[in-house]
Design a protein around this motif. Structure first.
Motif, PDB file in Angstrom:
ATOM      1  N   GLU A 116       0.828  -1.207   0.000  1.00  0.00           N
ATOM      2  CA  GLU A 116       0.000   0.000   0.000  1.00  0.00           C
ATOM      3  C   GLU A 116       0.864   1.259   0.000  1.00  0.00           C
ATOM      4  O   GLU A 116       0.569   2.237  -0.702  1.00  0.00           O
TER       5      GLU A 116
ATOM      6  N   ARG B  44       0.925   4.220  -2.900  1.00  0.00           N
ATOM      7  CA  ARG B  44       0.696   5.641  -2.605  1.00  0.00           C
ATOM      8  C   ARG B  44       1.896   6.501  -3.002  1.00  0.00           C
ATOM      9  O   ARG B  44       1.717   7.656  -3.398  1.00  0.00           O
TER      10      ARG B  44
ATOM     11  N   GLU C 251       1.239  10.638  -3.533  1.00  0.00           N
ATOM     12  CA  GLU C 251       0.544  11.088  -2.329  1.00  0.00           C
ATOM     13  C   GLU C 251       1.492  11.595  -1.239  1.00  0.00           C
ATOM     14  O   GLU C 251       1.029  12.071  -0.201  1.00  0.00           O
TER      15      GLU C 251
ATOM     16  N   ARG D  66       2.809  10.515   7.469  1.00  0.00           N
ATOM     17  CA  ARG D  66       2.057   9.844   6.407  1.00  0.00           C
ATOM     18  C   ARG D  66       2.316   8.345   6.395  1.00  0.00           C
ATOM     19  O   ARG D  66       1.393   7.553   6.220  1.00  0.00           O
TER      20      ARG D  66
ATOM     21  N   ILE E  47      -0.430   5.172   7.321  1.00  0.00           N
ATOM     22  CA  ILE E  47      -0.606   3.923   6.584  1.00  0.00           C
ATOM     23  C   ILE E  47      -0.328   2.726   7.489  1.00  0.00           C
ATOM     24  O   ILE E  47      -0.986   1.682   7.390  1.00  0.00           O
TER      25      ILE E  47
END
Length: 228
Positions: free
Chosen positions: A45, A49, A54, A143, A147
C-alpha cells in the motif's frame, strides 16, 4: 520536508518482493509468517501511494520505508544465519511455533517490535542517508504512520476472534486494548529525536538504544503469553 531528486519506488517493490519470498517458504501458522503477511500488505500500500504521488517528497518517504522494513528483514536474516536478532524481535522468533499463542498475538508482537524499536532507528538512518534532521522528515513520518495504522486495523479485523467467540473476560480482550499503535508511534518519534540529538555521544546513544530494545522486547514477551 526533504528536497531530493527522483523516486526510488523500486526499493519498496524490492522489499515487498522479499516479503513475498518469505511468505512462500514459511508455514501459514508460523508466528513470524503471520506478521509478515500483514506487513506485506501495508508495504504494498505504501508503494502504491508513493507511485500515486501522495507523499510531498517521494524519495524521502521511500528511504524511510525501505530502511524501516530493512530492519525487520535484517532480524529475519540474523535468525536464518544462526545469529541473535535484536532483543525486541527475540520473543516472536522464540515462540513462533507455540501452539498456545494465537495469530493475533503473533501479529501484535511483530508490530510492537517493529514500531517500538525499529521505527526510531529507521528515522535516524534516514536522516543520515538524506543529510537532514528529524524535523525535515516529520511529514513523511506522519504519512507513513497513517498507513501503518492500516496494519493494526488489518490485524484486528482479520485475526481477532469475532464477538461471538471472544468473551469479555477472555484475556485476549484485555490484550487487544492494552497496546496502542498511536502511543508506540509517538514514543518512536520522541526516541528518534533524542537519538538524533545524542548521535555524536556514542556510548550514551548505544545505551539508550539498548535499553529501548530491551524494553520493547519485554513488552513483546508479555504480548506472547500463551493462553492455552
Amino acid at each position: 520536508m526533504v528536497h531530493t531528486e527522483g523516486c526510488a519506488a523500486a526499493g519498496v517493490a524490492g522489499i515487498a518482493g522479499r516479503m513475498r519470498e518469505l511468505d512462500s517458504r514459511w508455514p501459514a501458522r508460523d508466528g513470524v509468517a503471520v506478521f509478515n503477511r500483514v506487513y506485506l500488505a501495508v508495504t504494498e500500500e505504501i508503494g502504491r501511494r508513493i507511485d500515486a504521488g501522495e507523499f510531498p517528497d517521494p524519495r524521502a518517504a521511500t528511504v524511510l520505508d525501505v530502511l524501516f522494513a530493512g530492519r525487520y528483514l535484517a532480524a529475519v536474516a540474523a535468525v536464518d544465519t544462526g545469529a541473535r536478532p535484536p532483543a525486541c524481535w527475540r520473543p516472536l522468533f522464540q515462540y513462533r511455533h507455540h501452539p498456545g499463542i494465537r495469530p493475533f498475538q503473533f501479529a501484535l508482537a511483530g508490530v510492537n517490535a517493529h514500531i517500538g524499536h525499529d521505527l526510531a532507528l529507521a528515522v535516524v538512518d534516514s536522516c543520515r542517508a538524506l543529510e537532514c534532521a528529524p524535523a525535515d522528515l516529520e511529514d513523511e513520518f506522519d504519512r507513513v504512520g497513517d498507513i501503518l495504522a492500516l496494519l493494526e486495523e488489518r490485524v484486528r479485523e482479520e485475526l481477532m476472534p469475532g464477538p461471538d467467540l471472544l468473551e469479555l473476560a477472555d484475556p485476549l480482550t484485555h490484550l487487544a486494548g492494552a497496546w496502542s499503535l498511536d502511543r508506540a508511534r509517538d514514543a518512536a518519534w520522541s526516541a528518534a529525536r533524542v537519538l538524533w540529538r545524542i548521535r555524536d555521544l556514542a556510548p550514551l546513544a548505544d545505551e539508550f538504544t539498548e535499553r529501548m530494545d530491551l524494553g520493547v522486547g519485554l513488552v513483546g514477551r508479555c504480548l506472547l503469553t500463551p493462553w492455552s
